[in-house]
Design a protein around this motif. Structure first.
Motif, short mmCIF file in Angstrom:
data_model
loop_
_atom_site.label_atom_id
_atom_site.label_comp_id
_atom_site.label_asym_id
_atom_site.label_seq_id
_atom_site.Cartn_x
_atom_site.Cartn_y
_atom_site.Cartn_z
N ARG A 161 0.81 -1.22 0.00
CA ARG A 161 0.00 0.00 0.00
C ARG A 161 0.85 1.28 0.00
NH1 ARG A 161 -4.96 -1.70 4.01
NH2 ARG A 161 -5.68 -3.40 2.71
N SER A 206 -8.05 4.45 -2.98
CA SER A 206 -7.81 3.02 -2.87
C SER A 206 -9.13 2.31 -2.61
CB SER A 206 -6.83 2.72 -1.74
OG SER A 206 -6.68 1.33 -1.61
N LYS A 234 -9.36 -0.97 -3.60
CA LYS A 234 -8.97 -2.38 -3.54
C LYS A 234 -9.84 -3.22 -4.46
CE LYS A 234 -6.45 -4.17 -0.97
NZ LYS A 234 -5.15 -4.70 -1.28
#
Length: 183
Positions: free
Chosen positions: A15, A114, A116
């Protein structure tokens, strides 16, 4: 070139989005430089490379008018690169010289997020408001990696370009790799 792609993947895995995005934003420059006879790149060359390898990934067909719409164009990507790398900002509207050549209405800022999501997920990998484009960091970086891999396939028989790739820097992790490097 693989060292850059691997670095993006490693950064995404932990990350480290700033690291991944930074490298992803410079890849079209590197590829355009390798493609160039004089080893130089420019905003124009960056945009030409983007249009060839990435434009379709950032274009969407809208059902209401059955037309293709550019979500994130080459000029916006180059302006993002300039703002992100040189000014440390997501605001691109001050990149007048780059954005004036855009083939569509551009946004004033590009932000990364983000979510994911999987690269092939049916979910949106971006959100475009009237003046800000939010792009999923994983989607952006993985799409850039895929584009570079396509480009590498296209140049696989061009000896001069492959020699340029072979001359790119590597990070030596031990003395053994340095000894092999000097041969």
């Amino acid at each position: 070139m693989q060292q850059y792609l691997d670095s993006i993947k490693a950064s995404l895995a932990i990350r480290n989005y700033f690291g991944a995005i930074t490298i992803a934003l410079i890849l079209p420059d590197i590829c355009a430089s390798v493609d160039s006879d004089d080893n130089k790149t420019s905003g124009e060359k960056y945009c030409i490379w983007f249009d060839k390898y990435l434009a379709e990934k950032f274009t969407e067909l809208f059902k209401d008018d059955n037309q293709s719409h550019i979500i994130f164009g080459s000029n916006e990507c180059y302006a993002t690169r300039c703002s992100f790398l040189h000014q440390g900002t997501h605001i691109i509207q001050h990149q007048d010289q780059t954005l004036k050549f855009a083939k569509h209405r551009t946004v004033g800022a590009v932000s990364f997020m983000s979510l994911k999501t999987d690269l092939h997920s049916p979910r949106k990998n971006y959100l475009r408001t009237s003046d800000i484009l939010f792009i999923d960091s994983n989607f952006f970086c993985e799409t850039m990696i895929s584009a570079v891999e396509s480009w590498m396939y296209d140049i696989k028989v061009e000896k001069y370009k492959l020699e340029k790739l072979a001359a790119m820097p590597n990070i030596h992790l031990d003395f053994h790799s340095i000894c092999n490097f000097s041969k």
